[in-house]
Design a protein around this motif. Structure first.
Motif, short mmCIF file in Angstrom:
data_model
loop_
_atom_site.label_atom_id
_atom_site.label_comp_id
_atom_site.label_asym_id
_atom_site.label_seq_id
_atom_site.Cartn_x
_atom_site.Cartn_y
_atom_site.Cartn_z
N LEU A 278 -7.83 10.43 2.62
CA LEU A 278 -7.75 8.99 2.41
C LEU A 278 -6.77 8.32 3.37
O LEU A 278 -7.06 7.28 3.95
CB LEU A 278 -7.34 8.69 0.96
N PHE B 73 -0.91 4.11 -16.94
CA PHE B 73 -0.81 3.07 -15.92
C PHE B 73 -1.65 1.88 -16.33
O PHE B 73 -2.74 2.04 -16.89
CB PHE B 73 -1.31 3.59 -14.56
N ASN B 74 -1.14 0.68 -16.06
CA ASN B 74 -1.92 -0.52 -16.33
C ASN B 74 -2.90 -0.73 -15.18
O ASN B 74 -2.55 -1.22 -14.11
CB ASN B 74 -0.99 -1.71 -16.47
N ILE C 258 -3.41 -4.25 -13.52
CA ILE C 258 -2.43 -4.70 -12.53
C ILE C 258 -2.77 -4.12 -11.15
O ILE C 258 -2.78 -4.83 -10.15
CB ILE C 258 -1.00 -4.32 -12.95
N ILE C 259 -3.08 -2.81 -11.12
CA ILE C 259 -3.42 -2.18 -9.85
C ILE C 259 -4.66 -2.84 -9.26
O ILE C 259 -4.73 -3.15 -8.07
CB ILE C 259 -3.66 -0.67 -10.03
N LEU D 262 -8.77 4.44 -7.40
CA LEU D 262 -10.02 4.50 -6.65
C LEU D 262 -10.85 5.69 -7.09
O LEU D 262 -12.07 5.60 -7.21
CB LEU D 262 -9.73 4.63 -5.15
N ILE E 121 0.83 -1.20 0.00
CA ILE E 121 0.00 0.00 0.00
C ILE E 121 0.87 1.25 0.00
O ILE E 121 0.62 2.20 -0.74
CB ILE E 121 -0.96 0.00 1.21
N LEU E 122 1.92 1.24 0.82
CA LEU E 122 2.81 2.41 0.86
C LEU E 122 3.51 2.60 -0.48
O LEU E 122 3.64 3.72 -0.98
CB LEU E 122 3.85 2.25 1.98
N LEU E 123 3.93 1.49 -1.08
CA LEU E 123 4.66 1.55 -2.35
C LEU E 123 3.77 2.10 -3.46
O LEU E 123 4.17 2.97 -4.23
CB LEU E 123 5.13 0.14 -2.70
N PHE E 124 2.53 1.59 -3.55
CA PHE E 124 1.65 1.97 -4.66
C PHE E 124 0.55 2.92 -4.21
O PHE E 124 -0.52 2.96 -4.80
CB PHE E 124 1.02 0.72 -5.29
N TRP E 125 0.81 3.69 -3.17
CA TRP E 125 -0.21 4.58 -2.62
C TRP E 125 -0.82 5.47 -3.69
O TRP E 125 -2.04 5.57 -3.84
CB TRP E 125 0.40 5.43 -1.50
N LYS E 126 0.06 6.13 -4.43
CA LYS E 126 -0.39 7.08 -5.44
C LYS E 126 -1.25 6.39 -6.50
O LYS E 126 -2.31 6.87 -6.88
CB LYS E 126 0.88 7.71 -6.01
N GLU E 127 -0.81 5.19 -6.93
CA GLU E 127 -1.56 4.46 -7.95
C GLU E 127 -2.92 4.00 -7.41
O GLU E 127 -3.94 4.12 -8.10
CB GLU E 127 -0.75 3.25 -8.43
N LYS F 216 -4.68 5.28 -4.97
CA LYS F 216 -5.55 6.44 -4.75
C LYS F 216 -6.17 6.90 -6.06
O LYS F 216 -7.37 7.15 -6.14
CB LYS F 216 -4.71 7.55 -4.14
N MET F 217 -5.35 7.00 -7.09
CA MET F 217 -5.85 7.49 -8.36
C MET F 217 -6.83 6.51 -8.98
O MET F 217 -7.86 6.91 -9.52
CB MET F 217 -4.67 7.75 -9.31
#
Lengths: 245, 373
Positions: B230, B183-184, B187-188, B172, B161-167, B169-170
Motif C-alpha cells: 500500500l 476505532f470510530n 471519523i476515519i 480500507l 495520512i502519515l499520522l493515521f496510516w494504520k487506521e 489502511k485497516m
C-alpha cells in the motif's frame, strides 16, 4: 455447573427493514465453552455476532461481557469475520494483516513496533503460516486466508472469540488445523463462539450449541440438546441425524 | 515553443514555473488520495464530487459577484461536501445501491450547476465571462497564491495520512473488524472523504469539473499494477500524478492552443495503459507470456512423462521406440519432441526415439514431484 457467564445477551432485536432478522434473543454463554451457532440461511447467525460486537446497531436489547457493557470490554473480545467480507486483492502481506490484531491495544496513531511484530509472527506460527508471512494475500489459498484471519484474532489475546463461518470453503487439512486451535483455546479457558453450517460435525467439534432461527430455539450442552427435536424446530423439516452413536 | 524550449524555460520563466509546479503538486495529491478511493472501490465518488462542486461555484459567484478563485473554490467545497454526504445518506438510508446514488447526485448537481451558469451568462454584467473555464479547467490562470494553497493542502494531507496510516489502511481493508477494535470508523471515513473532496476542489481550476475524477483514479490505477504494498502504491501514484502534471503542462505549452487539463488527463491515461500492458506481475503482456510458457513447459513435461512410462517397461531405458507410439498421446507435437532433443532428454535416430539417462532421471523426478503434491 457454577460457571461464569462470559457473554450475556438480553432482549436483542435487530431489523434491517421492517422484518426483524433477530427477535428478542436472550442468551447466556458460559465461560470456557466452544459453542456453535446453527440455523438455516437467513436465520440471523452472522447478524447475531455482528450485533453483539456492535457492528450492526440493534433496535433493542443489551449485551454484556463478564457483567459489563461490551463497549468497556472490547479488549476481551476478538472477531474473525467471514473470509468473503474483504477484498483479498488488497495490496498487503499476510504479516501486515495479522499485525492489525495489535492495532486495538495500540489505539489511535501509535505505530506497531518490535513487540507487536513478534506477537504477529508467533500467531502466524500457531496457524502454520509463518513461511507465508511476506506473501501478498491474494496469492494465498482460501484455507490460508482463513488461517490468516484466525491468526489476526489470536494476536488480540482475547478471552472471547467470535468466528463467522471459519470452515467455509476450506479444505479438510485446514479444517482440522483450525478446530485444533479452537480446542486449544478452550483448553486455555477461552470462550469460542462459532457460526457453523455443517451439522454433522457439531457433536465432534463443539460442546455447546445454540439453535437460531430469527428467535432462539434452544441453547445448551451439545449432549443434552443437540437432537432431532431441536433440529426440526430450527430447520422446519423433519430432521434425522444419526449423531448419538 | 517545442518541448526542449519548454524544459529550458521552466526554471526561469515565472508563469511556466508556476503552472508546472501547480499541476505537479495537484497530480501528486490526487494520486495519493486516489489510491484510497480506488482501494475503497469508490472510484466514481470522485466523479460525483467534482460534478457536485459546479453549482457551488455558480452560487458563490452569484452571492459575491466576484471572480476571486478562493471564494469560488470555497463554494465548490461546500457544494461538493453536501453532494458527498447526500450520496452517503442515500446509500445508508435507502435501498439504492451506491452507483445509483452517485449517478443521481452527479447529474442532479451538474444539471443545476449548468442551469446556474447559463443564468449567469444572461446577466447584464461584464464580469460574468470565464466561469465556464471550471468545466474543463484552465491551468494558465494559476497564480502563485493558488500554488501555495495547493502546497499547503498537500502538506496537510501528507501529515494526516502519515499520522493515521494504520487506521486508514485497516479501514480500507476491513471496516467491520476496525469497528470491533474500538476505532470510530465514521471519523476515519469522514477524514479520508473530506481530503478527497478537498483535492478535487483544488483541481477544478486546472483540470475542471468534467475530467477531475481521472486525475484521482488514473495515477492510482497505474500504480496498483506495479506493487503489492500500500505504501509503495501511494508513493508511486503521487509520482505518476506529478509526472502527468509536468508532462501534460509541457505538451500543452509547447503545442499552442492545447488545453492543459485534457492533456494532463491523457498523459495520465498513457501511464495507465503502459502499466496495464507492461507491469511484470499484473500486466497483460507478461501474464500472457507466462501463460504460454507454462503451457509449453507442461506439454514437454507430459510428453516426457509419457515416454518415461514406455521406457520404464524395458530393462534398458534407452531402448529405441518408434515415434508413431507418441501419436497415441494427446497433445504431442513434433515441436515438443525437438525441444526435448535440444534439452538432451531424448535422442532421435530415424523414426526411432530413446530416452537419455538424463531424460529418464528428469522424468522420474517429475513424476515424484507430481505425486507428492
Amino acid at each position: 455447573m457454577a460457571q461464569n457467564i462470559a457473554v450475556k445477551v438480553d432482549d436483542l432485536t435487530v431489523a434491517y427493514n421492517y422484518k426483524p432478522v433477530l427477535w428478542d434473543i436472550d442468551l447466556e454463554i458460559p465461560e470456557g465453552v466452544l459453542m456453535a451457532i446453527v440455523g438455516p440461511n437467513g436465520a440471523g447467525k452472522s447478524t447475531l455476532i455482528k450485533a453483539i460486537l456492535g457492528i450492526l446497531p440493534p433496535i433493542a436489547g443489551s449485551v454484556t461481557i463478564y457483567g459489563k457493557p461490551y463497549k468497556k470490554q472490547r479488549s476481551l473480545v476478538a472477531y474473525v469475520p467471514q473470509k468473503g467480507s474483504v477484498d483479498w486483492d488488497f495490496p498487503t502481506t499476510a504479516l501486515d494483516v495479522v499485525m492489525m490484531g495489535t492495532y486495538g491495544s495500540l489505539g489511535w496513531i501509535k505505530r506497531p513496533r518490535q513487540k507487536e511484530k513478534k506477537a504477529a509472527l508467533e500467531a502466524l506460527e500457531k496457524v502454520g503460516m509463518l513461511a507465508f508471512k511476506s506473501r501478498q494475500i491474494s496469492q494465498l489459498s482460501g484455507g490460508q486466508q482463513q488461517r490468516i484471519f484466525l491468526a489476526r484474532a489470536l494476536v488480540q489475546n482475547a478471552s472471547i472469540y467470535f468466528m463467522d463461518e471459519p470452515f467455509q470453503g476450506v479444505d479438510a487439512t485446514t479444517e482440522i488445523a483450525i478446530i485444533n486451535i479452537l480446542k486449544e483455546l478452550r483448553k486455555a479457558g477461552k470462550t469460542v463462539i462459532v457460526v457453523h453450517h455443517d451439522l454433522q460435525t457439531v457433536p465432534e467439534y463443539f460442546d455447546w450449541v445454540t439453535f437460531l432461527n430469527v428467535k432462539k430455539i434452544a441453547t445448551g450442552p451439545v449432549k443434552d440438546i443437540f437432537n432431532d427435536d431441536n433440529l426440526t424446530k430450527t430447520y422446519g423439516i423433519n430432521y434425522k441425524v444419526s449423531i448419538q452413536e | 515553443m517545442n518541448l526542449n524550449e519548454y524544459f529550458s524555460l521552466v526554471f526561469s520563466d515565472y508563469t511556466l514555473r508556476t503552472i508546472t509546479l501547480g499541476t505537479a503538486i495537484l497530480g501528486a495529491v490526487c494520486g495519493m488520495l486516489g489510491s484510497f478511493a480506488v482501494l475503497r472501490k469508490q472510484s466514481l465518488l470522485g466523479d460525483a464530487i467534482s460534478h457536485a462542486a459546479l453549482p457551488g461555484i455558480a452560487i458563490a459567484f452569484l452571492i459575491t459577484g466576484a471572480k476571486d478563485t478562493n471564494t469560488l473554490l470555497l463554494g465548490a467545497l461546500v457544494s461538493g461536501l453536501i453532494g458527498t454526504f447526500w450520496i452517503k445518506g442515500i446509500t445508508s438510508k435507502t435501498h439504492l445501491k451506491s452507483d445509483t446514488a452517485l449517478g443521481l447526485i452527479l447529474s442532479l448537481f451538474f444539471g443545476f450547476g449548468m442551469l446556474l451558469l447559463t443564468f449567469i451568462q444572461k446577466q447584464p454584467n461584464a464580469n460574468q465571462a470565464g466561469l465556464d473555464k471550471y468545466l474543463f479547467g484552465q491551468a494558465a490562470t494559476l497564480v502563485e497564491s493558488d500554488v501555495w494553497l495547493m502546497a499547503s493542502v498537500t502538506g496537510l494531507c501528507l501529515f494526516v495520512i502519515l499520522l493515521f496510516w494504520k487506521e486508514f489502511k485497516m479501514l480500507l481493508f476491513d471496516p467491520d473488524y476496525t469497528k470491533t477494535l474500538g476505532f470510530n470508523t465514521r471519523i476515519i471515513d469522514i477524514l479520508i472523504t473530506s481530503f478527497i473532496v478537498l483535492a478535487i476542489v483544488l483541481g477544478l481550476q486546472t483540470v475542471g469539473v468534467v475530467l477531475m475524477s481521472a486525475m484521482l483514479l488514473a495515477p492510482a490505477a497505474a500504480a496498483r499494477q506495479w506493487t503489492n504494498s500500500l505504501s509503495t502504491m501511494v508513493i508511486l501514484a503521487s509520482i505518476i500524478g506529478a509526472l502527468s502534471g509536468v508532462f501534460g503542462t509541457a505538451i500543452s505549452a509547447s503545442q499552442n492552443n492545447l488545453s492543459t487539463g485534457p492533456v494532463i488527463v491523457l498523459v495520465a491515461s498513457v501511464f495507465v495503459l503502459f502499466s496495464f500492458i507492461f507491469s511484470p506481475s499484473r500486466g497483460l503482456l507478461f501474464r500472457q507470456w507466462r501463460f504460454i510458457k507454462n503451457r509449453r513447459d507442461l506439454e514437454q513435461h507430459k510428453t516426457l512423462a509419457f515416454m518415461y512410462h514406455i521406457a520404464k517397461t524395458h530393462d534398458n531405458i534407452s531402448h529405441p521406440h518408434t515415434i508413431k507410439i507418441l501419436n497415441n498421446f494427446q497433445g504431442f507435437t513434433r515441436g515438443t519432441l525437438q525441444k526435448l532433443v535440444k534439452k538432451n532428454y531424448v535422442e532421435l535416430e530415424g523414426n526411432m526415439w530413446s530416452l537419455t539417462d538424463e531424460g529418464f532421471k528428469t522424468a522420474s523426478n517429475l513424476y515424484n514431484q507430481q505425486s507428492n503434491e
